[in-house]
Design a protein around this motif. Structure first.
Motif, mmCIF file in Angstrom:
data_model
loop_
_atom_site.group_PDB
_atom_site.id
_atom_site.type_symbol
_atom_site.label_atom_id
_atom_site.label_comp_id
_atom_site.label_asym_id
_atom_site.label_seq_id
_atom_site.Cartn_x
_atom_site.Cartn_y
_atom_site.Cartn_z
ATOM 1 N N ALA A 65 5.010 14.778 -30.138
ATOM 2 C CA ALA A 65 4.368 14.780 -31.448
ATOM 3 C C ALA A 65 5.348 15.326 -32.485
ATOM 4 O O ALA A 65 6.343 15.969 -32.145
ATOM 5 C CB ALA A 65 3.102 15.628 -31.407
ATOM 6 N N ASP A 66 5.068 15.067 -33.755
ATOM 7 C CA ASP A 66 5.860 15.663 -34.830
ATOM 8 C C ASP A 66 5.412 17.102 -35.084
ATOM 9 O O ASP A 66 6.220 17.964 -35.413
ATOM 10 C CB ASP A 66 5.717 14.850 -36.115
ATOM 11 C CG ASP A 66 6.233 13.427 -35.956
ATOM 12 O OD1 ASP A 66 7.197 13.225 -35.199
ATOM 13 O OD2 ASP A 66 5.651 12.519 -36.581
ATOM 14 N N SER A 67 4.117 17.336 -34.948
ATOM 15 C CA SER A 67 3.582 18.678 -35.140
ATOM 16 C C SER A 67 2.272 18.783 -34.382
ATOM 17 O O SER A 67 1.706 17.794 -33.927
ATOM 18 C CB SER A 67 3.357 18.974 -36.631
ATOM 19 O OG SER A 67 2.405 18.079 -37.181
ATOM 20 N N GLY A 68 1.780 20.026 -34.230
ATOM 21 C CA GLY A 68 0.555 20.269 -33.481
ATOM 22 C C GLY A 68 0.834 20.904 -32.136
ATOM 23 O O GLY A 68 1.995 21.066 -31.740
ATOM 24 N N GLN A 69 -0.232 21.252 -31.434
ATOM 25 C CA GLN A 69 -0.114 21.956 -30.163
ATOM 26 C C GLN A 69 -0.936 21.273 -29.069
ATOM 27 O O GLN A 69 -1.993 20.717 -29.338
ATOM 28 C CB GLN A 69 -0.595 23.401 -30.288
ATOM 29 C CG GLN A 69 0.349 24.330 -31.017
ATOM 30 C CD GLN A 69 -0.121 25.770 -30.921
ATOM 31 O OE1 GLN A 69 -1.315 26.062 -30.982
ATOM 32 N NE2 GLN A 69 0.817 26.696 -30.757
ATOM 33 N N ILE A 70 -0.405 21.365 -27.845
ATOM 34 C CA ILE A 70 -1.147 21.003 -26.637
ATOM 35 C C ILE A 70 -1.139 22.237 -25.751
ATOM 36 O O ILE A 70 -0.074 22.725 -25.363
ATOM 37 C CB ILE A 70 -0.509 19.811 -25.894
ATOM 38 C CG1 ILE A 70 -0.431 18.584 -26.808
ATOM 39 C CG2 ILE A 70 -1.305 19.480 -24.627
ATOM 40 C CD1 ILE A 70 0.338 17.420 -26.193
ATOM 41 N N LEU A 71 -2.327 22.755 -25.448
ATOM 42 C CA LEU A 71 -2.463 23.947 -24.620
ATOM 43 C C LEU A 71 -3.154 23.575 -23.318
ATOM 44 O O LEU A 71 -4.139 22.831 -23.315
ATOM 45 C CB LEU A 71 -3.289 25.020 -25.342
ATOM 46 C CG LEU A 71 -2.796 25.439 -26.724
ATOM 47 C CD1 LEU A 71 -3.785 26.406 -27.379
ATOM 48 C CD2 LEU A 71 -1.422 26.082 -26.637
ATOM 49 N N LEU A 72 -2.631 24.091 -22.218
ATOM 50 C CA LEU A 72 -3.217 23.876 -20.902
ATOM 51 C C LEU A 72 -3.604 25.254 -20.387
ATOM 52 O O LEU A 72 -2.738 26.040 -19.985
ATOM 53 C CB LEU A 72 -2.220 23.198 -19.973
ATOM 54 C CG LEU A 72 -2.761 22.451 -18.754
ATOM 55 C CD1 LEU A 72 -3.745 21.365 -19.154
ATOM 56 C CD2 LEU A 72 -1.620 21.848 -17.954
ATOM 57 N N GLY A 73 -4.907 25.558 -20.442
ATOM 58 C CA GLY A 73 -5.330 26.919 -20.155
ATOM 59 C C GLY A 73 -4.738 27.840 -21.208
ATOM 60 O O GLY A 73 -4.886 27.621 -22.409
ATOM 61 N N CYS A 74 -4.017 28.858 -20.765
ATOM 62 C CA CYS A 74 -3.361 29.798 -21.685
ATOM 63 C C CYS A 74 -1.910 29.438 -21.964
ATOM 64 O O CYS A 74 -1.218 30.153 -22.705
ATOM 65 C CB CYS A 74 -3.440 31.225 -21.112
ATOM 66 S SG CYS A 74 -5.130 31.839 -20.920
ATOM 67 N N ASP A 75 -1.426 28.335 -21.378
ATOM 68 C CA ASP A 75 -0.025 27.956 -21.511
ATOM 69 C C ASP A 75 0.157 26.890 -22.595
ATOM 70 O O ASP A 75 -0.640 25.947 -22.690
ATOM 71 C CB ASP A 75 0.524 27.422 -20.184
ATOM 72 C CG ASP A 75 0.463 28.464 -19.070
ATOM 73 O OD1 ASP A 75 0.689 29.643 -19.376
ATOM 74 O OD2 ASP A 75 0.180 28.077 -17.918
ATOM 75 N N THR A 76 1.206 27.042 -23.370
ATOM 76 C CA THR A 76 1.540 26.062 -24.399
ATOM 77 C C THR A 76 2.431 24.991 -23.785
ATOM 78 O O THR A 76 3.547 25.271 -23.352
ATOM 79 C CB THR A 76 2.255 26.734 -25.582
ATOM 80 O OG1 THR A 76 1.411 27.739 -26.130
ATOM 81 C CG2 THR A 76 2.578 25.703 -26.659
ATOM 82 N N VAL A 77 1.926 23.757 -23.762
ATOM 83 C CA VAL A 77 2.674 22.627 -23.212
ATOM 84 C C VAL A 77 3.577 22.022 -24.279
ATOM 85 O O VAL A 77 4.715 21.650 -24.007
ATOM 86 C CB VAL A 77 1.709 21.564 -22.651
ATOM 87 C CG1 VAL A 77 2.460 20.319 -22.206
ATOM 88 C CG2 VAL A 77 0.900 22.134 -21.495
ATOM 89 N N GLU A 78 3.051 21.902 -25.491
ATOM 90 C CA GLU A 78 3.844 21.369 -26.592
ATOM 91 C C GLU A 78 3.477 22.103 -27.866
ATOM 92 O O GLU A 78 2.297 22.386 -28.130
ATOM 93 C CB GLU A 78 3.622 19.860 -26.763
ATOM 94 C CG GLU A 78 4.481 19.258 -27.861
ATOM 95 C CD GLU A 78 4.618 17.745 -27.777
ATOM 96 O OE1 GLU A 78 4.858 17.130 -28.827
ATOM 97 O OE2 GLU A 78 4.510 17.190 -26.676
ATOM 98 N N ASP A 79 4.500 22.407 -28.664
ATOM 99 C CA ASP A 79 4.293 23.138 -29.911
ATOM 100 C C ASP A 79 5.226 22.553 -30.974
ATOM 101 O O ASP A 79 6.440 22.737 -30.917
ATOM 102 C CB ASP A 79 4.573 24.634 -29.706
ATOM 103 C CG ASP A 79 4.230 25.474 -30.937
ATOM 104 O OD1 ASP A 79 3.578 24.939 -31.858
ATOM 105 O OD2 ASP A 79 4.611 26.649 -30.966
#
Length: 253
Positions: A65-79
Motif C-alpha cells: 500500500a502507499d499508506s495505512g496499516q495492516i495489523l495481525l493481532g498485536c503485530d504490525t504487518v504493514e505500516d
C-alpha cells in the motif's frame, strides 16, 4: 475480543500511461478499513475494477500500500508501505490454481519448498508436515509425487489450499478461488474450508461475485466501488436492507 486482522486506512494509487509523455494517477484503494475476528469470514464484493483484487494482493504482501496499516493481532504487518517480509500468516489463493503452480515441480516439491524457505524444520519434520497437510485437505500422501497436470480442477484447488495452509496461517485470502469450479466441486471445497475454519479458527477474506457463497460463508460483507467502501456490515443486515445504491444494484443481478 481482539480482532485477528485489523486494516486501517489503506490507500493505493497506480500511475498509468496517458499518452506518449504523460501519466495519470488512478486511486484503486481509498481509506479501506475493516476488522476480522477469529473464525470469521469477511466477503468483499463489487463490480469489476472496484479494487477487490488489489486489496487481496496488498493483504497478502504481493503488493504494498502507499499508506495505512495492516495489523495481525498485536503485530504490525504493514505500516505506510513498509512490509514485514517475515510475515507468513496471511496467505493468498488465486482463482486459477493451475497457473499458480510450477508445472515442473511435484506437489511434494512445492510444499517442501514452502517449508525449507520459511521454517527451520528438519527434512523428517517437513515430510511429516507435508503428509499431515495433504490429509487435512483430503489428498493422499502419494499425491506428493504427482505433477499439477495430473490433477483435476477440484484436486488442484486442494493442492493450492495445502500450499497456503502448510505455513499455519491465521488469514486466508480467497481471490475468486472458487469461481472456476463446477457447482458440485465448489460445494466440496466450501465444506472443506468451513470444516478447517471451525477446527482451527482461520479467518477468511472471501472475494467473489457468487452472492450465494457470500450468504453461505460470510459473517460480514464489504461492498467496494471505485476503490472505496460504500457499505460494510453483518451479511444478513446488508443483504436484507442494503443502504447503498451500489449494493442494491449488485444484489439484483
Amino acid at each position: 475480543m481482539q480482532p485477528v486482522l485489523k486494516v486501517q486506512a489503506l490507500n493505493k494509487t497506480f500511475r498509468l500511461r496517458a499518452g506518449l509523455f504523460r501519466r495519470r494517477s488512478l486511486k484503486v484503494l481509498n481509506d479501506i478499513s475493516f476488522t476480522v475476528s477469529e473464525g470469521e469470514t469477511l466477503a468483499v464484493i463489487g463490480e469489476t475494477g472496484s479494487g477487490k483484487s488489489t486489496l487481496a494482493r496488498v493483504l497478502a504482501g504481493a503488493d504494498n500500500a502507499d499508506s495505512g496499516q495492516i495489523l495481525l493481532g498485536c503485530d504490525t504487518v504493514e505500516d505506510d508501505g513498509r512490509r514485514d517480509t517475515g510475515c507468513r500468516h496471511i496467505r493468498l489463493i488465486f482463482q486459477d490454481s493451475n497457473r499458480s503452480l510450477n508445472p515442473g515441480l511435484t506437489v511434494g516439491d512445492v510444499l517442501d519448498d514452502c517449508l525449507r524457505f520459511n521454517t527451520q524444520l528438519t527434512e523428517h519434520q517437513r515430510q511429516l508436515k507435508i503428509n499431515e497437510t495433504l490429509a487435512k485437505v483430503g489428498l493422499l500422501a502419494d499425491h506428493q509425487s504427482y505433477y499439477p497436470h495430473m490433477f483435476s480442477g477440484g484436486q488442484l484447488q486442494r493442492v493450492a489450499l495445502a500450499r497456503a495452509l502448510i505455513l499455519d496461517p491465521k488469514v486466508l485470502v480467497l481471490d475468486e478461488a472458487l469461481s472456476s469450479l463446477d457447482p458440485s466441486v465448489r460445494a466440496q471445497i466450501v465444506n472443506l474450508l468451513l470444516k478447517l475454519q471451525k477446527e482451527t479458527g482461520l479467518c477468511f477474506i472471501l472475494i467473489t461475485h457468487h452472492l450465494s457463497l457470500v450468504r453461505h460463508m460470510s459473517d460480514q460483507v464489504m461492498v467496494m466501488h471505485r476503490g472505496k467502501v460504500v457499505e460494510y456490515g453483518a451479511t444478513g443486515a446488508v443483504f436484507d436492507n442494503p443502504k447503498s445504491t451500489i449494493t442494491q444494484r449488485l444484489l439484483t443481478y
